[in-house]
Write an enzyme that holds these catalytic residues in place. Structure first.
Site, PDB file in Angstrom:
ATOM      1  N   GLY A  95       0.794  -1.222   0.000  1.00 45.31           N
ATOM      2  CA  GLY A  95       0.000   0.000   0.000  1.00 45.31           C
ATOM      3  C   GLY A  95       0.827   1.272   0.000  1.00 45.31           C
ATOM      4  N   ASP A  96       2.162   1.152  -0.043  1.00 42.17           N
ATOM      5  CA  ASP A  96       2.982   2.372  -0.055  1.00 42.17           C
ATOM      6  C   ASP A  96       4.229   2.097  -0.895  1.00 42.17           C
ATOM      7  OD1 ASP A  96       4.086   4.917   0.591  1.00 42.17           O
ATOM      8  OD2 ASP A  96       3.123   4.891   2.545  1.00 42.17           O
ATOM      9  N   ASP A  97       5.338   2.837  -0.649  1.00 41.70           N
ATOM     10  CA  ASP A  97       6.535   2.649  -1.478  1.00 41.70           C
ATOM     11  C   ASP A  97       7.062   1.211  -1.382  1.00 41.70           C
ATOM     12  OD1 ASP A  97       6.536   5.405  -2.149  1.00 41.70           O
ATOM     13  OD2 ASP A  97       7.552   5.878  -0.270  1.00 41.70           O
ATOM     14  N   THR A 145       2.362  -0.627  -6.745  1.00 40.17           N
ATOM     15  CA  THR A 145       1.836   0.229  -5.685  1.00 40.17           C
ATOM     16  C   THR A 145       0.935   1.254  -6.359  1.00 40.17           C
ATOM     17  OG1 THR A 145       2.325   1.914  -4.041  1.00 40.17           O
ATOM     18  CG2 THR A 145       4.019   1.563  -5.724  1.00 40.17           C
ATOM     19  N   SER A 189       1.738   4.922  -4.327  1.00 40.23           N
ATOM     20  CA  SER A 189       3.055   5.513  -4.076  1.00 40.23           C
ATOM     21  C   SER A 189       4.059   5.138  -5.166  1.00 40.23           C
ATOM     22  CB  SER A 189       3.539   5.104  -2.691  1.00 40.23           C
ATOM     23  OG  SER A 189       2.628   5.593  -1.737  1.00 40.23           O
TER      24      SER A 189
END
Ligand SMILES: *[C@@H]1O[C@H](CO)[C@@H](O)[C@H](O)[C@H]1NC(C)=O
Ligand SMILES: *[C@@H]1O[C@H](CO)[C@@H](O)[C@H](O)[C@H]1NC(C)=O
Ligand SMILES: *[C@@H]1O[C@H](CO)[C@@H](O)[C@H](O)[C@H]1NC(C)=O
Ligand SMILES: *[C@@H]1O[C@H](CO)[C@@H](O)[C@H](O)[C@H]1NC(C)=O
Ligand SMILES: *[C@@H]1O[C@H](CO)[C@@H](O)[C@H](O)[C@H]1NC(C)=O
Ligand SMILES: *[C@@H]1O[C@H](CO)[C@@H](O)[C@H](O)[C@H]1NC(C)=O
Length: 338
Positions: A250-252, A283, A286
């Site tokens: 859900g992010d980098d 992702t 991100s």
């Protein structure tokens, strides 16, 4: 047209290898403790009363089992063997000259009660918890001041069961900053390989103030909408190599950091010599590879090769903020697999 493209390519490749050679490196991960993949001694978590039923809390068994291999530290170290099963646990501490081995079908499950994740001081280069002022929960697997640590196996799984933490975060119910799955601090000679990481409460793998780190052949997964589930975050660390990883979170996917604002500036511990090779993943919110946003200690000598992203937001992103200080220098990017 074609020729000038080729020329450009040759120049880029030349610059990339030239820069790599000037820091004395090769393109692939170099191991400072490869021999440690084969430890002369081994002990199983079951010898310490652990029960792999997914219900029994095994924190004490892990902690006791990890005390035992201490006696082998000057004899090539030891392996802690985790067999197939669901091994529920709270946060535990590693020791030097250790291999934590997760066999095929073995899953280490993070407890869903926050009291099984003790609270520790903020990092000196952050000055406060990343999400809330004050302290932070310690990672599920933690280590400090260590040397020669291997976390590996036959595609065993480390599952943070993070959805409870994501809900606490979204509902404003946290008392302290969320924990990572693995955090190793002020340590050298680390290998994390051949495993699957699932559903971290926060970042997955966080080497901070470390040197000589190899992260290889991992699958790291979390829902695309899960908050701040970064894959691998080398932070104020040197000589880190991330190779052959598949990361969907859900992010980098990878985020290179070096501390936060005035705390990061005064701690002044840069990240440098970071290689990222054959990273594949997705992702939607991100970046495939981010530098920052916490980069107050400076970031330099970054080598990115063969990044493959699909249905993603940003490929490579250099993030800073006004007043953050620091610098980002010598970032080399190459795509060889065409
Ligand atoms: C880092 O670890 C080394 C070796 O264990 C220790 O001597 C040193 O004091 C530690 N430094 C910090 C800042 O924790
Ligand atoms: C690591 O080293 C630092 C500095 O010497 C010390 O304050 C800290 O207690 C050590 N941590 C552990 C777990 O030994
Ligand atoms: C990657 O890890 C898997 C187990 O997770 C193993 O079967 C495979 O051989 C490894 N690949 C490499 C190239 O090491
Ligand atoms: C390891 O397990 C994960 C999750 O079950 C799976 O997605 C991945 O393909 C497996 N990797 C290998 C090399 O078997
Ligand atoms: C926060 O603290 C309150 C009061 O001690 C407690 O009831 C609650 O469970 C804590 N929340 C978390 C997420 O740990
Ligand atoms: C990963 O697993 C493969 C297959 O078992 C093995 O050959 C390799 O040495 C392992 N690599 C690391 C870095 O653990």
């Amino acid at each position: 047209m074609k020729r000038s493209f080729l020329l450009l390519y040759v120049l880029l490749v030349h610059a990339f290898y030239g820069a790599l050679c000037s820091v004395g490196g090769s393109l692939h991960c170099e191991y400072s403790n490869l021999a440690s993949l084969h430890r002369p001694h081994s002990v199983s978590i079951t010898e310490f009363g652990a029960v792999g039923d997914g219900v029994t809390l095994n924190t004490k068994a892990f902690q006791n089992a990890l005390f035992y291999p201490n006696s082998f530290s000057d004899k090539g170290g030891a392996k802690l063997f985790v067999p197939a099963g669901q091994w529920l646990t709270g946060s535990f501490d590693l020791i030097s000259h250790l291999t934590l081995w997760l066999d095929s079908g073995a899953t280490i499950l993070g407890s869903t009660s926050s009291e099984n994740w003790p609270v520790v001081d903020p990092l000196p280069s952050y000055g406060r918890g990343r999400e809330l002022p004050g302290r932070r929960h310690r990672s599920l697997i933690y280590g400090q001041n260590l040397t020669d640590v291997v976390i590996t196996g036959e595609n065993g799984t480390i599952d943070g069961q993070g959805s409870v933490w994501w809900d606490w975060f979204r509902n404003g119910e946290l008392n302290y900053t969320r924990p990572h799955l693995v955090e190793l601090m002020n340590s050298t000679g680390l290998i994390i390989s051949n495993l699957t990481f699932l559903n971290s409460p926060f970042w997955n793998i966080h080497p901070v103030y470390c040197r000589d780190v190899v992260v290889k052949n991992l699958t790291i997964l979390a829902p695309l909408e899960s908050p701040n589930t970064d894959g691998v975050d080398p932070d104020s660390s040197t000589n880190v190599c991330i190779e052959d990883c598949y990361i969907v979170t859900g992010d980098d996917l990878v985020s290179i950091k070096s501390g936060w604002d005035e705390y990061g500036i005064s701690y002044a511990r840069p990240s440098s010599k970071i290689k990222i090779n054959r990273l594949t993943g997705q992702t939607t919110s991100s970046s495939g590879i981010a530098i920052g946003s916490e980069m107050s200690g400076g970031v330099s000598e970054i080598y990115i090769k063969d990044l493959h992203l699909f249905n993603s937001n940003t490929g490579i992103r250099i993030k800073t903020s006004p007043g953050r200080g620091g610098y980002v220098r010598n970032v080399h990017i190459l795509n060889e697999a065409r």
